[in-house]
Design a protein around this motif. Sequence first.
Motif, PDB file in Angstrom:
ATOM      1  N   LEU A   1       0.797  -1.226   0.000  1.00  0.00           N
ATOM      2  CA  LEU A   1       0.000   0.000   0.000  1.00  0.00           C
ATOM      3  C   LEU A   1       0.830   1.277   0.000  1.00  0.00           C
ATOM      4  O   LEU A   1       0.443   2.277  -0.611  1.00  0.00           O
ATOM      5  CB  LEU A   1      -0.936   0.017   1.218  1.00  0.00           C
ATOM      6  CG  LEU A   1      -2.014  -1.074   1.272  1.00  0.00           C
ATOM      7  CD1 LEU A   1      -2.899  -0.868   2.490  1.00  0.00           C
ATOM      8  CD2 LEU A   1      -2.865  -1.066  -0.007  1.00  0.00           C
ATOM      9  N   PHE A   2       1.968   1.249   0.687  1.00  0.00           N
ATOM     10  CA  PHE A   2       2.730   2.484   0.868  1.00  0.00           C
ATOM     11  C   PHE A   2       4.142   2.430   0.304  1.00  0.00           C
ATOM     12  O   PHE A   2       4.915   3.371   0.447  1.00  0.00           O
ATOM     13  CB  PHE A   2       2.807   2.830   2.366  1.00  0.00           C
ATOM     14  CG  PHE A   2       1.472   2.804   3.058  1.00  0.00           C
ATOM     15  CD1 PHE A   2       0.527   3.791   2.811  1.00  0.00           C
ATOM     16  CD2 PHE A   2       1.153   1.788   3.949  1.00  0.00           C
ATOM     17  CE1 PHE A   2      -0.715   3.768   3.446  1.00  0.00           C
ATOM     18  CE2 PHE A   2      -0.077   1.750   4.597  1.00  0.00           C
ATOM     19  CZ  PHE A   2      -1.014   2.755   4.331  1.00  0.00           C
ATOM     20  N   SER A   3       4.479   1.319  -0.319  1.00  0.00           N
ATOM     21  CA  SER A   3       5.832   1.125  -0.868  1.00  0.00           C
ATOM     22  C   SER A   3       6.902   1.313   0.208  1.00  0.00           C
ATOM     23  O   SER A   3       7.990   1.840  -0.042  1.00  0.00           O
ATOM     24  CB  SER A   3       6.087   2.093  -2.025  1.00  0.00           C
ATOM     25  OG  SER A   3       5.165   1.868  -3.066  1.00  0.00           O
ATOM     26  N   ILE A   4       6.569   0.875   1.436  1.00  0.00           N
ATOM     27  CA  ILE A   4       7.522   0.948   2.549  1.00  0.00           C
ATOM     28  C   ILE A   4       7.671  -0.465   3.113  1.00  0.00           C
ATOM     29  O   ILE A   4       7.031  -0.824   4.112  1.00  0.00           O
ATOM     30  CB  ILE A   4       7.038   1.908   3.657  1.00  0.00           C
ATOM     31  CG1 ILE A   4       6.673   3.260   3.080  1.00  0.00           C
ATOM     32  CG2 ILE A   4       8.121   2.071   4.724  1.00  0.00           C
ATOM     33  CD1 ILE A   4       6.090   4.220   4.095  1.00  0.00           C
ATOM     34  N   PRO A   5       8.483  -1.281   2.480  1.00  0.00           N
ATOM     35  CA  PRO A   5       8.634  -2.653   2.963  1.00  0.00           C
ATOM     36  C   PRO A   5       9.336  -2.705   4.319  1.00  0.00           C
ATOM     37  O   PRO A   5      10.200  -1.888   4.617  1.00  0.00           O
ATOM     38  CB  PRO A   5       9.495  -3.313   1.871  1.00  0.00           C
ATOM     39  CG  PRO A   5      10.259  -2.182   1.260  1.00  0.00           C
ATOM     40  CD  PRO A   5       9.335  -0.994   1.311  1.00  0.00           C
ATOM     41  N   ILE A   6       8.930  -3.650   5.147  1.00  0.00           N
ATOM     42  CA  ILE A   6       9.600  -3.862   6.425  1.00  0.00           C
ATOM     43  C   ILE A   6      10.992  -4.416   6.146  1.00  0.00           C
ATOM     44  O   ILE A   6      11.158  -5.346   5.345  1.00  0.00           O
ATOM     45  CB  ILE A   6       8.801  -4.852   7.297  1.00  0.00           C
ATOM     46  CG1 ILE A   6       7.375  -4.347   7.516  1.00  0.00           C
ATOM     47  CG2 ILE A   6       9.497  -5.062   8.631  1.00  0.00           C
ATOM     48  CD1 ILE A   6       7.282  -3.035   8.270  1.00  0.00           C
ATOM     49  N   LYS A   7      12.003  -3.853   6.788  1.00  0.00           N
ATOM     50  CA  LYS A   7      13.393  -4.173   6.448  1.00  0.00           C
ATOM     51  C   LYS A   7      13.768  -5.625   6.720  1.00  0.00           C
ATOM     52  O   LYS A   7      14.484  -6.246   5.942  1.00  0.00           O
ATOM     53  CB  LYS A   7      14.336  -3.236   7.210  1.00  0.00           C
ATOM     54  CG  LYS A   7      14.254  -1.782   6.729  1.00  0.00           C
ATOM     55  CD  LYS A   7      15.271  -0.910   7.438  1.00  0.00           C
ATOM     56  CE  LYS A   7      15.213   0.517   6.909  1.00  0.00           C
ATOM     57  NZ  LYS A   7      16.206   1.400   7.583  1.00  0.00           N
ATOM     58  N   THR A   8      13.333  -6.164   7.858  1.00  0.00           N
ATOM     59  CA  THR A   8      13.653  -7.559   8.178  1.00  0.00           C
ATOM     60  C   THR A   8      12.394  -8.282   8.635  1.00  0.00           C
ATOM     61  O   THR A   8      11.453  -7.663   9.134  1.00  0.00           O
ATOM     62  CB  THR A   8      14.707  -7.664   9.302  1.00  0.00           C
ATOM     63  OG1 THR A   8      14.144  -7.176  10.521  1.00  0.00           O
ATOM     64  CG2 THR A   8      15.958  -6.850   8.953  1.00  0.00           C
ATOM     65  N   ARG A   9      12.393  -9.586   8.472  1.00  0.00           N
ATOM     66  CA  ARG A   9      11.245 -10.378   8.893  1.00  0.00           C
ATOM     67  C   ARG A   9      11.128 -10.404  10.418  1.00  0.00           C
ATOM     68  O   ARG A   9      10.026 -10.475  10.950  1.00  0.00           O
ATOM     69  CB  ARG A   9      11.343 -11.799   8.316  1.00  0.00           C
ATOM     70  CG  ARG A   9      11.123 -11.808   6.801  1.00  0.00           C
ATOM     71  CD  ARG A   9      11.276 -13.185   6.196  1.00  0.00           C
ATOM     72  NE  ARG A   9      11.070 -13.104   4.756  1.00  0.00           N
ATOM     73  CZ  ARG A   9       9.901 -13.308   4.140  1.00  0.00           C
ATOM     74  NH1 ARG A   9       8.840 -13.631   4.861  1.00  0.00           N
ATOM     75  NH2 ARG A   9       9.799 -13.218   2.836  1.00  0.00           N
ATOM     76  N   PHE A  10      12.259 -10.348  11.110  1.00  0.00           N
ATOM     77  CA  PHE A  10      12.196 -10.291  12.566  1.00  0.00           C
ATOM     78  C   PHE A  10      11.501  -9.014  13.022  1.00  0.00           C
ATOM     79  O   PHE A  10      10.690  -9.039  13.950  1.00  0.00           O
ATOM     80  CB  PHE A  10      13.604 -10.357  13.179  1.00  0.00           C
ATOM     81  CG  PHE A  10      13.594 -10.310  14.689  1.00  0.00           C
ATOM     82  CD1 PHE A  10      13.422 -11.480  15.425  1.00  0.00           C
ATOM     83  CD2 PHE A  10      13.737  -9.108  15.372  1.00  0.00           C
ATOM     84  CE1 PHE A  10      13.394 -11.442  16.825  1.00  0.00           C
ATOM     85  CE2 PHE A  10      13.711  -9.060  16.757  1.00  0.00           C
ATOM     86  CZ  PHE A  10      13.542 -10.235  17.485  1.00  0.00           C
ATOM     87  N   LEU A  11      11.798  -7.898  12.366  1.00  0.00           N
ATOM     88  CA  LEU A  11      11.159  -6.627  12.706  1.00  0.00           C
ATOM     89  C   LEU A  11       9.655  -6.704  12.457  1.00  0.00           C
ATOM     90  O   LEU A  11       8.854  -6.203  13.260  1.00  0.00           O
ATOM     91  CB  LEU A  11      11.772  -5.484  11.899  1.00  0.00           C
ATOM     92  CG  LEU A  11      11.181  -4.086  12.134  1.00  0.00           C
ATOM     93  CD1 LEU A  11      11.312  -3.681  13.594  1.00  0.00           C
ATOM     94  CD2 LEU A  11      11.849  -3.059  11.224  1.00  0.00           C
ATOM     95  N   ALA A  12       9.266  -7.339  11.355  1.00  0.00           N
ATOM     96  CA  ALA A  12       7.839  -7.500  11.056  1.00  0.00           C
ATOM     97  C   ALA A  12       7.163  -8.329  12.143  1.00  0.00           C
ATOM     98  O   ALA A  12       6.065  -7.993  12.606  1.00  0.00           O
ATOM     99  CB  ALA A  12       7.665  -8.169   9.698  1.00  0.00           C
TER     100      ALA A  12
END
Length: 214
Positions: free
Chosen positions: A76-87
Amino acid sequence: MDFSTITLELLKGFWDNLKLFGSTLVFAMPLGLLICFCSMSKFKPLKWLSKTFVWIIRGTPLMLQLFVVLYVPGILFSIPIKTRFLAALIAFVINYAAYFSEIYRGGIESVPIGQHEAGMVLGMTKKQIFFKITLMQVVKKIIPPMSNEIITLVKDTSLARVIAVSEVIMVSERFSARGLIWPLFYTGVFFLVFNGLLTVIFGKIEKKLDYYKG
Protein backbone atom coordinates in the motif's frame (compact mmCIF):
# COMPACT_ATOMS: atom_id res chain seq x y z
CA MET A 1 24.19 -35.82 14.55
CA ASP A 2 24.57 -36.50 18.28
CA PHE A 3 22.29 -35.33 21.08
CA SER A 4 24.57 -32.55 22.33
CA THR A 5 25.00 -31.03 18.88
CA ILE A 6 21.25 -31.02 18.23
CA THR A 7 20.60 -29.55 21.69
CA LEU A 8 23.06 -26.74 20.98
CA GLU A 9 21.38 -25.96 17.66
CA LEU A 10 17.95 -25.93 19.30
CA LEU A 11 19.25 -23.66 22.05
CA LYS A 12 20.41 -21.20 19.42
CA GLY A 13 16.95 -21.33 17.88
CA PHE A 14 15.27 -20.85 21.25
CA TRP A 15 17.44 -17.80 21.84
CA ASP A 16 15.66 -16.23 18.85
CA ASN A 17 12.33 -17.02 20.55
CA LEU A 18 13.57 -15.33 23.72
CA LYS A 19 14.73 -12.23 21.82
CA LEU A 20 11.27 -11.87 20.29
CA PHE A 21 9.66 -12.54 23.68
CA GLY A 22 11.77 -9.98 25.56
CA SER A 23 11.50 -7.28 22.89
CA THR A 24 7.73 -7.72 22.73
CA LEU A 25 7.39 -7.22 26.48
CA VAL A 26 9.59 -4.12 26.49
CA PHE A 27 7.41 -2.36 23.92
CA ALA A 28 3.97 -3.93 24.43
CA MET A 29 3.62 -3.26 28.15
CA PRO A 30 3.95 0.56 28.00
CA LEU A 31 2.03 0.70 24.71
CA GLY A 32 -0.76 -1.31 26.32
CA LEU A 33 -0.95 1.21 29.15
CA LEU A 34 -1.22 4.05 26.65
CA ILE A 35 -4.02 2.25 24.79
CA CYS A 36 -5.72 1.61 28.13
CA PHE A 37 -5.76 5.33 28.96
CA CYS A 38 -7.12 6.07 25.47
CA SER A 39 -9.89 3.50 25.97
CA MET A 40 -10.80 5.15 29.26
CA SER A 41 -10.61 8.68 27.87
CA LYS A 42 -13.59 11.02 28.17
CA PHE A 43 -12.81 12.24 24.65
CA LYS A 44 -15.30 10.09 22.73
CA PRO A 45 -13.55 9.90 19.32
CA LEU A 46 -10.29 8.78 20.96
CA LYS A 47 -12.13 6.27 23.14
CA TRP A 48 -14.05 4.88 20.16
CA LEU A 49 -10.89 4.64 18.03
CA SER A 50 -8.97 2.85 20.78
CA LYS A 51 -11.75 0.37 21.51
CA THR A 52 -12.20 -0.35 17.79
CA PHE A 53 -8.46 -1.00 17.46
CA VAL A 54 -8.50 -3.40 20.42
CA TRP A 55 -11.61 -5.16 19.05
CA ILE A 56 -9.94 -5.72 15.66
CA ILE A 57 -6.66 -6.96 17.11
CA ARG A 58 -8.29 -9.28 19.64
CA GLY A 59 -10.75 -10.56 17.05
CA THR A 60 -8.25 -11.59 14.37
CA PRO A 61 -5.57 -14.31 14.46
CA LEU A 62 -2.01 -13.34 15.30
CA MET A 63 -0.87 -15.39 12.31
CA LEU A 64 -2.91 -13.16 9.98
CA GLN A 65 -1.51 -10.05 11.67
CA LEU A 66 2.03 -11.30 10.98
CA PHE A 67 1.27 -11.49 7.26
CA VAL A 68 -0.43 -8.07 7.29
CA VAL A 69 2.56 -6.37 8.92
CA LEU A 70 5.02 -8.11 6.62
CA TYR A 71 3.28 -7.42 3.31
CA VAL A 72 0.73 -4.59 3.58
CA PRO A 73 3.16 -1.65 4.17
CA GLY A 74 5.06 -2.58 1.02
CA ILE A 75 1.92 -3.11 -1.06
CA LEU A 76 0.00 0.00 0.00
CA PHE A 77 2.73 2.48 0.87
CA SER A 78 5.83 1.13 -0.87
CA ILE A 79 7.52 0.95 2.55
CA PRO A 80 8.63 -2.65 2.96
CA ILE A 81 9.60 -3.86 6.43
CA LYS A 82 13.39 -4.17 6.45
CA THR A 83 13.65 -7.56 8.18
CA ARG A 84 11.25 -10.38 8.89
CA PHE A 85 12.20 -10.29 12.57
CA LEU A 86 11.16 -6.63 12.71
CA ALA A 87 7.84 -7.50 11.06
CA ALA A 88 7.27 -10.24 13.63
CA LEU A 89 8.17 -7.88 16.47
CA ILE A 90 5.76 -5.18 15.26
CA ALA A 91 2.93 -7.69 14.92
CA PHE A 92 3.58 -9.18 18.35
CA VAL A 93 3.83 -5.77 20.02
CA ILE A 94 0.55 -4.59 18.50
CA ASN A 95 -1.22 -7.83 19.38
CA TYR A 96 -0.07 -8.07 22.97
CA ALA A 97 -0.43 -4.34 23.64
CA ALA A 98 -4.14 -4.73 22.84
CA TYR A 99 -4.50 -7.62 25.28
CA PHE A 100 -2.44 -5.90 27.97
CA SER A 101 -4.54 -2.75 27.62
CA GLU A 102 -7.68 -4.67 28.55
CA ILE A 103 -5.95 -6.22 31.54
CA TYR A 104 -4.79 -2.79 32.70
CA ARG A 105 -8.28 -1.35 32.20
CA GLY A 106 -9.89 -4.16 34.17
CA GLY A 107 -7.41 -3.66 36.99
CA ILE A 108 -7.90 0.10 37.17
CA GLU A 109 -11.69 -0.10 37.01
CA SER A 110 -11.75 -2.75 39.74
CA VAL A 111 -10.45 -0.28 42.32
CA PRO A 112 -13.49 1.11 44.21
CA ILE A 113 -14.34 4.69 43.20
CA GLY A 114 -14.74 5.52 46.88
CA GLN A 115 -10.97 5.32 47.34
CA HIS A 116 -10.45 7.91 44.63
CA GLU A 117 -13.05 10.15 46.25
CA ALA A 118 -11.41 9.73 49.65
CA GLY A 119 -8.09 10.84 48.17
CA MET A 120 -9.73 13.92 46.69
CA VAL A 121 -11.25 14.78 50.10
CA LEU A 122 -7.78 14.55 51.62
CA GLY A 123 -6.55 17.10 49.10
CA MET A 124 -4.49 14.70 46.98
CA THR A 125 -3.97 15.37 43.29
CA LYS A 126 -5.07 12.84 40.66
CA LYS A 127 -1.42 11.90 40.14
CA GLN A 128 -0.92 11.27 43.87
CA ILE A 129 -4.11 9.23 44.08
CA PHE A 130 -3.03 7.07 41.13
CA PHE A 131 0.49 6.35 42.37
CA LYS A 132 -0.20 6.17 46.13
CA ILE A 133 -3.65 4.55 46.22
CA THR A 134 -4.59 2.98 42.91
CA LEU A 135 -1.34 1.65 41.43
CA MET A 136 -0.38 -1.06 43.95
CA GLN A 137 -3.94 -2.37 44.06
CA VAL A 138 -3.96 -2.53 40.27
CA VAL A 139 -0.61 -4.34 40.19
CA LYS A 140 -1.91 -6.99 42.59
CA LYS A 141 -5.08 -7.53 40.57
CA ILE A 142 -3.40 -7.75 37.16
CA ILE A 143 -0.51 -10.07 38.06
CA PRO A 144 -2.50 -13.34 37.48
CA PRO A 145 -3.94 -12.39 34.05
CA MET A 146 -0.67 -10.74 33.02
CA SER A 147 1.31 -13.86 33.93
CA ASN A 148 -1.05 -15.95 31.80
CA GLU A 149 -0.60 -13.64 28.81
CA ILE A 150 3.18 -13.54 29.22
CA ILE A 151 3.39 -17.34 29.35
CA THR A 152 1.18 -17.49 26.26
CA LEU A 153 3.55 -15.04 24.57
CA VAL A 154 6.45 -17.44 25.09
CA LYS A 155 4.57 -20.15 23.21
CA ASP A 156 3.25 -17.77 20.55
CA THR A 157 6.78 -16.82 19.50
CA SER A 158 6.82 -20.11 17.60
CA LEU A 159 4.31 -18.55 15.18
CA ALA A 160 7.07 -16.31 13.83
CA ARG A 161 8.18 -19.18 11.63
CA VAL A 162 5.13 -18.65 9.37
CA ILE A 163 6.91 -15.58 7.96
CA ALA A 164 10.27 -17.40 7.91
CA VAL A 165 11.67 -15.95 11.14
CA SER A 166 14.14 -18.42 12.58
CA GLU A 167 13.10 -19.93 15.93
CA VAL A 168 13.44 -23.25 17.73
CA ILE A 169 10.64 -25.15 15.97
CA MET A 170 11.91 -24.05 12.56
CA VAL A 171 15.34 -25.38 13.54
CA SER A 172 13.81 -28.69 14.61
CA GLU A 173 11.97 -28.95 11.29
CA ARG A 174 15.32 -28.85 9.50
CA PHE A 175 16.30 -31.98 11.42
CA SER A 176 12.94 -33.54 10.56
CA ALA A 177 13.76 -33.02 6.88
CA ARG A 178 16.83 -35.19 7.48
CA GLY A 179 14.74 -37.97 8.98
CA LEU A 180 15.10 -37.03 12.67
CA ILE A 181 11.64 -36.50 14.15
CA TRP A 182 12.51 -36.47 17.87
CA PRO A 183 14.05 -32.93 17.88
CA LEU A 184 10.60 -31.57 16.97
CA PHE A 185 9.11 -32.98 20.18
CA TYR A 186 12.27 -32.12 22.12
CA THR A 187 11.53 -28.41 21.56
CA GLY A 188 8.68 -28.78 24.06
CA VAL A 189 11.27 -29.20 26.82
CA PHE A 190 12.65 -25.71 26.17
CA PHE A 191 9.21 -24.13 26.41
CA LEU A 192 8.30 -26.18 29.51
CA VAL A 193 11.47 -25.23 31.37
CA PHE A 194 11.26 -21.53 30.57
CA ASN A 195 7.53 -21.31 31.32
CA GLY A 196 8.13 -23.24 34.53
CA LEU A 197 10.68 -20.63 35.55
CA LEU A 198 8.22 -17.83 34.75
CA THR A 199 5.50 -19.59 36.76
CA VAL A 200 7.78 -19.72 39.81
CA ILE A 201 8.72 -16.04 39.42
CA PHE A 202 5.11 -14.88 39.10
CA GLY A 203 4.12 -17.10 42.02
CA LYS A 204 6.71 -15.37 44.21
CA ILE A 205 5.50 -11.95 43.05
CA GLU A 206 1.89 -12.82 43.90
CA LYS A 207 2.99 -14.10 47.32
CA LYS A 208 4.95 -10.91 47.96
CA LEU A 209 1.86 -8.83 47.19
CA ASP A 210 -0.31 -10.82 49.61
CA TYR A 211 0.23 -8.14 52.23
CA TYR A 212 -2.68 -6.33 50.57
CA LYS A 213 -5.85 -8.31 51.13
CA GLY A 214 -8.37 -5.81 49.75
